[in-house]
Design an enzyme around this catalytic site. Structure first.
Site, mmCIF file in Angstrom:
data_model
loop_
_atom_site.group_PDB
_atom_site.id
_atom_site.type_symbol
_atom_site.label_atom_id
_atom_site.label_comp_id
_atom_site.label_asym_id
_atom_site.label_seq_id
_atom_site.Cartn_x
_atom_site.Cartn_y
_atom_site.Cartn_z
ATOM 1 N N LYS A 172 -6.978 -5.623 -9.817
ATOM 2 C CA LYS A 172 -7.413 -6.942 -9.321
ATOM 3 C C LYS A 172 -8.363 -6.826 -8.140
ATOM 4 O O LYS A 172 -9.405 -7.452 -8.115
ATOM 5 C CB LYS A 172 -6.223 -7.742 -8.772
ATOM 6 C CG LYS A 172 -5.272 -8.304 -9.739
ATOM 7 C CD LYS A 172 -4.361 -9.330 -9.073
ATOM 8 C CE LYS A 172 -3.565 -8.819 -7.890
ATOM 9 N NZ LYS A 172 -2.534 -7.846 -8.170
ATOM 10 N N ARG A 210 1.063 -16.053 -5.980
ATOM 11 C CA ARG A 210 1.990 -15.063 -6.521
ATOM 12 C C ARG A 210 3.323 -15.701 -6.898
ATOM 13 O O ARG A 210 4.216 -15.003 -7.381
ATOM 14 C CB ARG A 210 2.244 -13.972 -5.487
ATOM 15 C CG ARG A 210 1.408 -12.709 -5.686
ATOM 16 C CD ARG A 210 1.765 -11.759 -4.584
ATOM 17 N NE ARG A 210 1.492 -10.379 -4.839
ATOM 18 C CZ ARG A 210 0.479 -9.713 -4.275
ATOM 19 N NH1 ARG A 210 -0.370 -10.339 -3.500
ATOM 20 N NH2 ARG A 210 0.335 -8.431 -4.497
ATOM 21 N N ARG A 267 -3.770 5.798 -5.604
ATOM 22 C CA ARG A 267 -4.545 4.754 -4.927
ATOM 23 C C ARG A 267 -4.759 5.079 -3.458
ATOM 24 O O ARG A 267 -3.847 5.541 -2.763
ATOM 25 C CB ARG A 267 -3.754 3.449 -5.042
ATOM 26 C CG ARG A 267 -4.623 2.251 -5.095
ATOM 27 C CD ARG A 267 -4.005 1.233 -5.993
ATOM 28 N NE ARG A 267 -3.222 0.323 -5.160
ATOM 29 C CZ ARG A 267 -3.162 -0.986 -5.383
ATOM 30 N NH1 ARG A 267 -3.824 -1.516 -6.390
ATOM 31 N NH2 ARG A 267 -2.449 -1.743 -4.620
ATOM 32 N N ARG A 287 -1.624 3.188 1.331
ATOM 33 C CA ARG A 287 -0.876 2.080 1.931
ATOM 34 C C ARG A 287 0.625 2.321 1.785
ATOM 35 O O ARG A 287 1.069 2.837 0.769
ATOM 36 C CB ARG A 287 -1.268 0.773 1.233
ATOM 37 C CG ARG A 287 -2.554 0.216 1.797
ATOM 38 C CD ARG A 287 -3.114 -0.907 0.998
ATOM 39 N NE ARG A 287 -2.122 -1.651 0.237
ATOM 40 C CZ ARG A 287 -2.449 -2.568 -0.660
ATOM 41 N NH1 ARG A 287 -3.704 -2.851 -0.903
ATOM 42 N NH2 ARG A 287 -1.518 -3.204 -1.330
ATOM 43 N N ARG A 326 7.895 -3.244 -6.453
ATOM 44 C CA ARG A 326 6.807 -4.241 -6.496
ATOM 45 C C ARG A 326 6.594 -4.738 -7.921
ATOM 46 O O ARG A 326 6.285 -5.900 -8.142
ATOM 47 C CB ARG A 326 5.517 -3.644 -5.940
ATOM 48 C CG ARG A 326 5.579 -3.418 -4.445
ATOM 49 C CD ARG A 326 4.292 -2.824 -3.930
ATOM 50 N NE ARG A 326 3.202 -3.792 -3.901
ATOM 51 C CZ ARG A 326 1.916 -3.449 -3.815
ATOM 52 N NH1 ARG A 326 1.560 -2.194 -3.797
ATOM 53 N NH2 ARG A 326 1.004 -4.374 -3.764
#
Ligand code: AMP
Length: 215
Positions: free
Chosen positions: A13, A88, A127, A160, A171
């Site tokens: 996204k 969300r 990531r 992160r 998550r």
């Protein structure tokens, strides 16, 4: 053009939202980025949001909705925006709809980038993010030109805390429980478009451009 990006964490996204924002010259509004900059700046909002974010949980709607509505009422959002990470939850979507209706506006498209959970877990391990400008990279699929450094601003890239392996499954569970219902919500609104997010970032972007050119 007012666009919502939907999809699991790690679906791409953010990467695609940045590209859409550049292509159509509209702001990229990421609630995750706004929270992170508040945490960095030590604001009250940042202090309240930090624990939730570190644990991979959603920040409560009471904190999130006002913050987002405030952001999209800024002058730079007048010509549209791409929302990345908001809404969300159904109450967030309802609040957004209500606030826009009051101004005679509406969301044009909700773009759902679909990626199976098994791919997500692999993707999120690689990531990396720029703590300064918010750009995201992937060691395997979208590496920066210079190892460990942001292409856009040259800052050192980080993993992160919420991308750490132990947080990723949590998550995904949060996504399926709280955010997935938005797919049906926007389908019923008639503005949902689904895109195969397992392709390369360039292929996904081409598919998005094709959809956006129809608006
Ligand atoms: P993101 O960068 O979009 O993956 O967001 C990182 C984290 O910020 C999420 O895991 C949540 O803890 C929090 N967050 C971002 N956007 C929202 C939202 N719309 N509602 C609640 N929490 C959010």
């Amino acid at each position: 053009m007012k666009i919502i990006m939907l999809g699991a964490p790690g679906a791409g996204k953010g990467t695609q939202a940045i590209r859409i924002a550049e292509r159509y010259r509209i702001p990229h509004v990421s609630t995750g980025d706004i929270f992170r900059s508040n945490i960095k700046g030590g604001t009250e909002l940042g202090k309240k949001a930090k624990d939730y974010i570190d644990k991979g949980q959603l920040v409560p709607d009471e904190l999130t909705i006002g913050m987002l509505l405030d952001r999209i009422s800024q002058p730079d959002c007048e010509g549209g925006y791409v929302l990345d990470g908001f809404p969300r939850t159904i109450p967030q979507a309802e609040s957004l709809k209500e606030a826009l209706e009051k101004r005679g506006e509406r969301i044009d498209l909700a773009l759902d980038i679909e990626v199976p959970d098994s791919h997500i877990v692999r993707r999120m391990g690689g990531r990396r993010a720029c703590p300064k400008c918010g750009a995201t990279y992937h060691l395997e699929f979208a590496p920066p030109e210079k190892e460990g450094l942001c292409d856009r601003c040259g800052s050192e890239l980080i993993t992160r805390s919420d991308d750490k392996a132990e947080t990723v499954q949590g998550r995904l569970d949060v996504y399926h429980r709280q955010t997935y219902p938005l797919i049906s919500y926007y389908r019923e609104e008639g503005i949902l478009r689904e895109i195969d997010g397992t392709k390369t970032p360039d292929e996904v972007f081409s598919a998005l451009e094709a959809l956006l050119s129809e608006v």
